[in-house]
Design an enzyme around this catalytic site. Structure first.
Site, PDB file in Angstrom:
ATOM      1  N   TYR A 169     -75.119  25.278 103.586  1.00 35.51           N
ATOM      2  CA  TYR A 169     -75.730  24.616 104.738  1.00 35.51           C
ATOM      3  C   TYR A 169     -76.150  23.206 104.333  1.00 35.51           C
ATOM      4  O   TYR A 169     -76.666  22.981 103.237  1.00 35.51           O
ATOM      5  CB  TYR A 169     -76.967  25.397 105.208  1.00 35.51           C
ATOM      6  CG  TYR A 169     -77.780  24.666 106.268  1.00 35.51           C
ATOM      7  CD1 TYR A 169     -77.544  24.885 107.621  1.00 35.51           C
ATOM      8  CD2 TYR A 169     -78.759  23.747 105.901  1.00 35.51           C
ATOM      9  CE1 TYR A 169     -78.274  24.197 108.589  1.00 35.51           C
ATOM     10  CE2 TYR A 169     -79.492  23.059 106.858  1.00 35.51           C
ATOM     11  CZ  TYR A 169     -79.245  23.284 108.193  1.00 35.51           C
ATOM     12  OH  TYR A 169     -79.953  22.592 109.146  1.00 35.51           O
ATOM     13  N   GLU A 217     -76.216  18.640 111.729  1.00 30.91           N
ATOM     14  CA  GLU A 217     -76.155  19.873 110.936  1.00 30.91           C
ATOM     15  C   GLU A 217     -74.710  20.300 110.739  1.00 30.91           C
ATOM     16  O   GLU A 217     -73.899  20.242 111.666  1.00 30.91           O
ATOM     17  CB  GLU A 217     -76.943  20.958 111.676  1.00 30.91           C
ATOM     18  CG  GLU A 217     -76.981  22.304 111.011  1.00 30.91           C
ATOM     19  CD  GLU A 217     -77.790  23.309 111.818  1.00 30.91           C
ATOM     20  OE1 GLU A 217     -79.024  23.331 111.674  1.00 30.91           O
ATOM     21  OE2 GLU A 217     -77.187  24.057 112.624  1.00 30.91           O
TER      22      GLU A 217
END
Length: 380
Positions: free
Chosen positions: A101, A189
């Site tokens: 991530y 993101e």
């Protein structure tokens, strides 16, 4: 304002972030054609502005163009968390070796952006924070110096990223920072950022949220807005320069100034009520704008009373009063109202309202208590 995955990926690609090859389809036939052009297994992904697409069946793999058409047809007929699926992204399926991530968002406490990375890619970062907070590495971006290479290397080390991928990871983080600042984002993101079996880094999914207040600087993003994900009343209110957000309570609020609007909602809560909306009519609001604001408030069937709280600095009290009376004449509401006017031409405005036999108040506390009482008696 949220952007779709395919829109965000295009922006990422423009800034040098590698993404899977693919295109958007609005029909099963288009999905089949794209899959045929890609010439291998594909992922067919619903384009809706909600999380949990995979769990809802909105992301499927297809091995052949014919299967891609069938999968796309099923997904395009879906509604995910109340939102219809109107488009699917058809892209090359990746051979995944590892998922991580990487994201940047605002840290209000630190008053600067924070970069977050985790070895737990492919999972909602909120879930990782709840279950394994120690697996999220963080570093803040200095407002003058920006994100430094040593900080990114620190993140890579903290998430145990193999050293041979560090240079590419640094390039990803720098590009993500550039997107974040360029578009006035509140969130960018990549989840997951995958390491493929060939050793490449690839943005397999992408998310971006832009500050609404900065959209005037980015008209190209305003054109990407998906109104399906927004309350139609809020969309309509923007056309008249009104800041309206629907809430769950039963006391409608019309206020000028965001800070005063928040204070008004707080004092309604203090006296046991629940605000039905946030509505800022802005400075210098005309009678026409006030009338529009009143219609938006009264369009909510949950509203049992309305509290109007106006401080007349730029906005004139008599102009507001005329707007209220104009709205009452047009809408003919069946809910009680309380009005508090203070400031420029407040006495003239209050006189107009009293002539119309409207409930008024001198202080905000008095107005809030009256509104709460009226909402309770109206509800019963």
């Amino acid at each position: 304002m949220k952007l779709h995955e395919y829109q965000t990926k295009q922006i990422f690609a423009d800034h040098g972030i590698p993404i899977p090859k693919g295109w958007v389809a609005e029909t099963p036939e288009e999905a089949e054609r794209i899959a045929r052009e890609l010439g291998g297994p594909v992922a067919v992904k619903a384009q809706v502005l909600v999380g949990g697409r995979g769990k809802a069946g909105g992301i499927k793999l297809a091995r052949t163009p014919e299967e891609a058409r069938q999968v796309a047809e099923a997904i395009l007929n879906m509604t995910i968390k109340g939102l219809p699926v109107r488009k699917v992204l058809v892209e090359e399926a990746a051979a995944i070796a590892q998922e991580i991530y990487l994201g940047i968002t605002n840290d209000r406490a630190a008053k600067r952006p924070v970069v977050m990375a985790s070895s737990e890619g492919g999972v909602d970062i909120e879930e990782v924070a709840r279950r394994s907070p120690e697996k999220i590495a963080r570093t803040h971006i200095h407002p003058l110096l920006g994100l430094q290479a040593y900080q990114i290397r620190g993140l890579a080390s903290d998430i145990d990223l193999p050293r041979e991928h560090w240079s590419k990871f640094i390039a990803f983080a720098r590009a993500l920072e550039a997107v974040y600042h360029k578009y006035d984002a509140t969130l960018v993101e990549i989840n997951p950022l995958v390491i493929t079996q060939e050793g490449d880094l690839l943005a397999l999914d992408a998310k971006m949220v832009v500050d609404d207040n900065a959209l005037f600087r980015h008209p190209e993003l305003e054109e990407m807005r998906d109104l399906d994900a927004e309350d139609p009343v809020e969309v309509e209110a923007r056309k008249y320069g009104l800041s309206y957000i629907k809430l769950e309570g039963n006391i409608g609020c019309m206020v000028n100034g965001a800070g005063l609007a928040m204070a008004t909602m707080d004092i309604i809560k203090l006296y046991g009520g629940e605000p039905a909306n946030f509505l800022d009519i802005g400075g210098g609001a005309s009678a026409e704008r006030v009338a529009h604001a009143m219609r938006f408030i009264l369009s909510d069937p949950k509203v049992k009373a309305v509290l109007i709280n106006i401080f007349g600095g730029i906005t004139r009290g008599d102009e507001v009063a005329r707007g209220i009376l104009q709205a009452l004449e047009e809408v003919k509401p069946n809910v009680p109202m309380v009005v508090r006017l203070v400031g420029t031409n407040a006495e003239e405005g209050m006189a107009l309202l009293q002539e119309a036999a409207m409930e008024t108040a001198t202080t905000l506390s008095e107005a809030a208590q009256k509104a709460v009482a009226l909402a309770g008696s109206s509800a019963s």
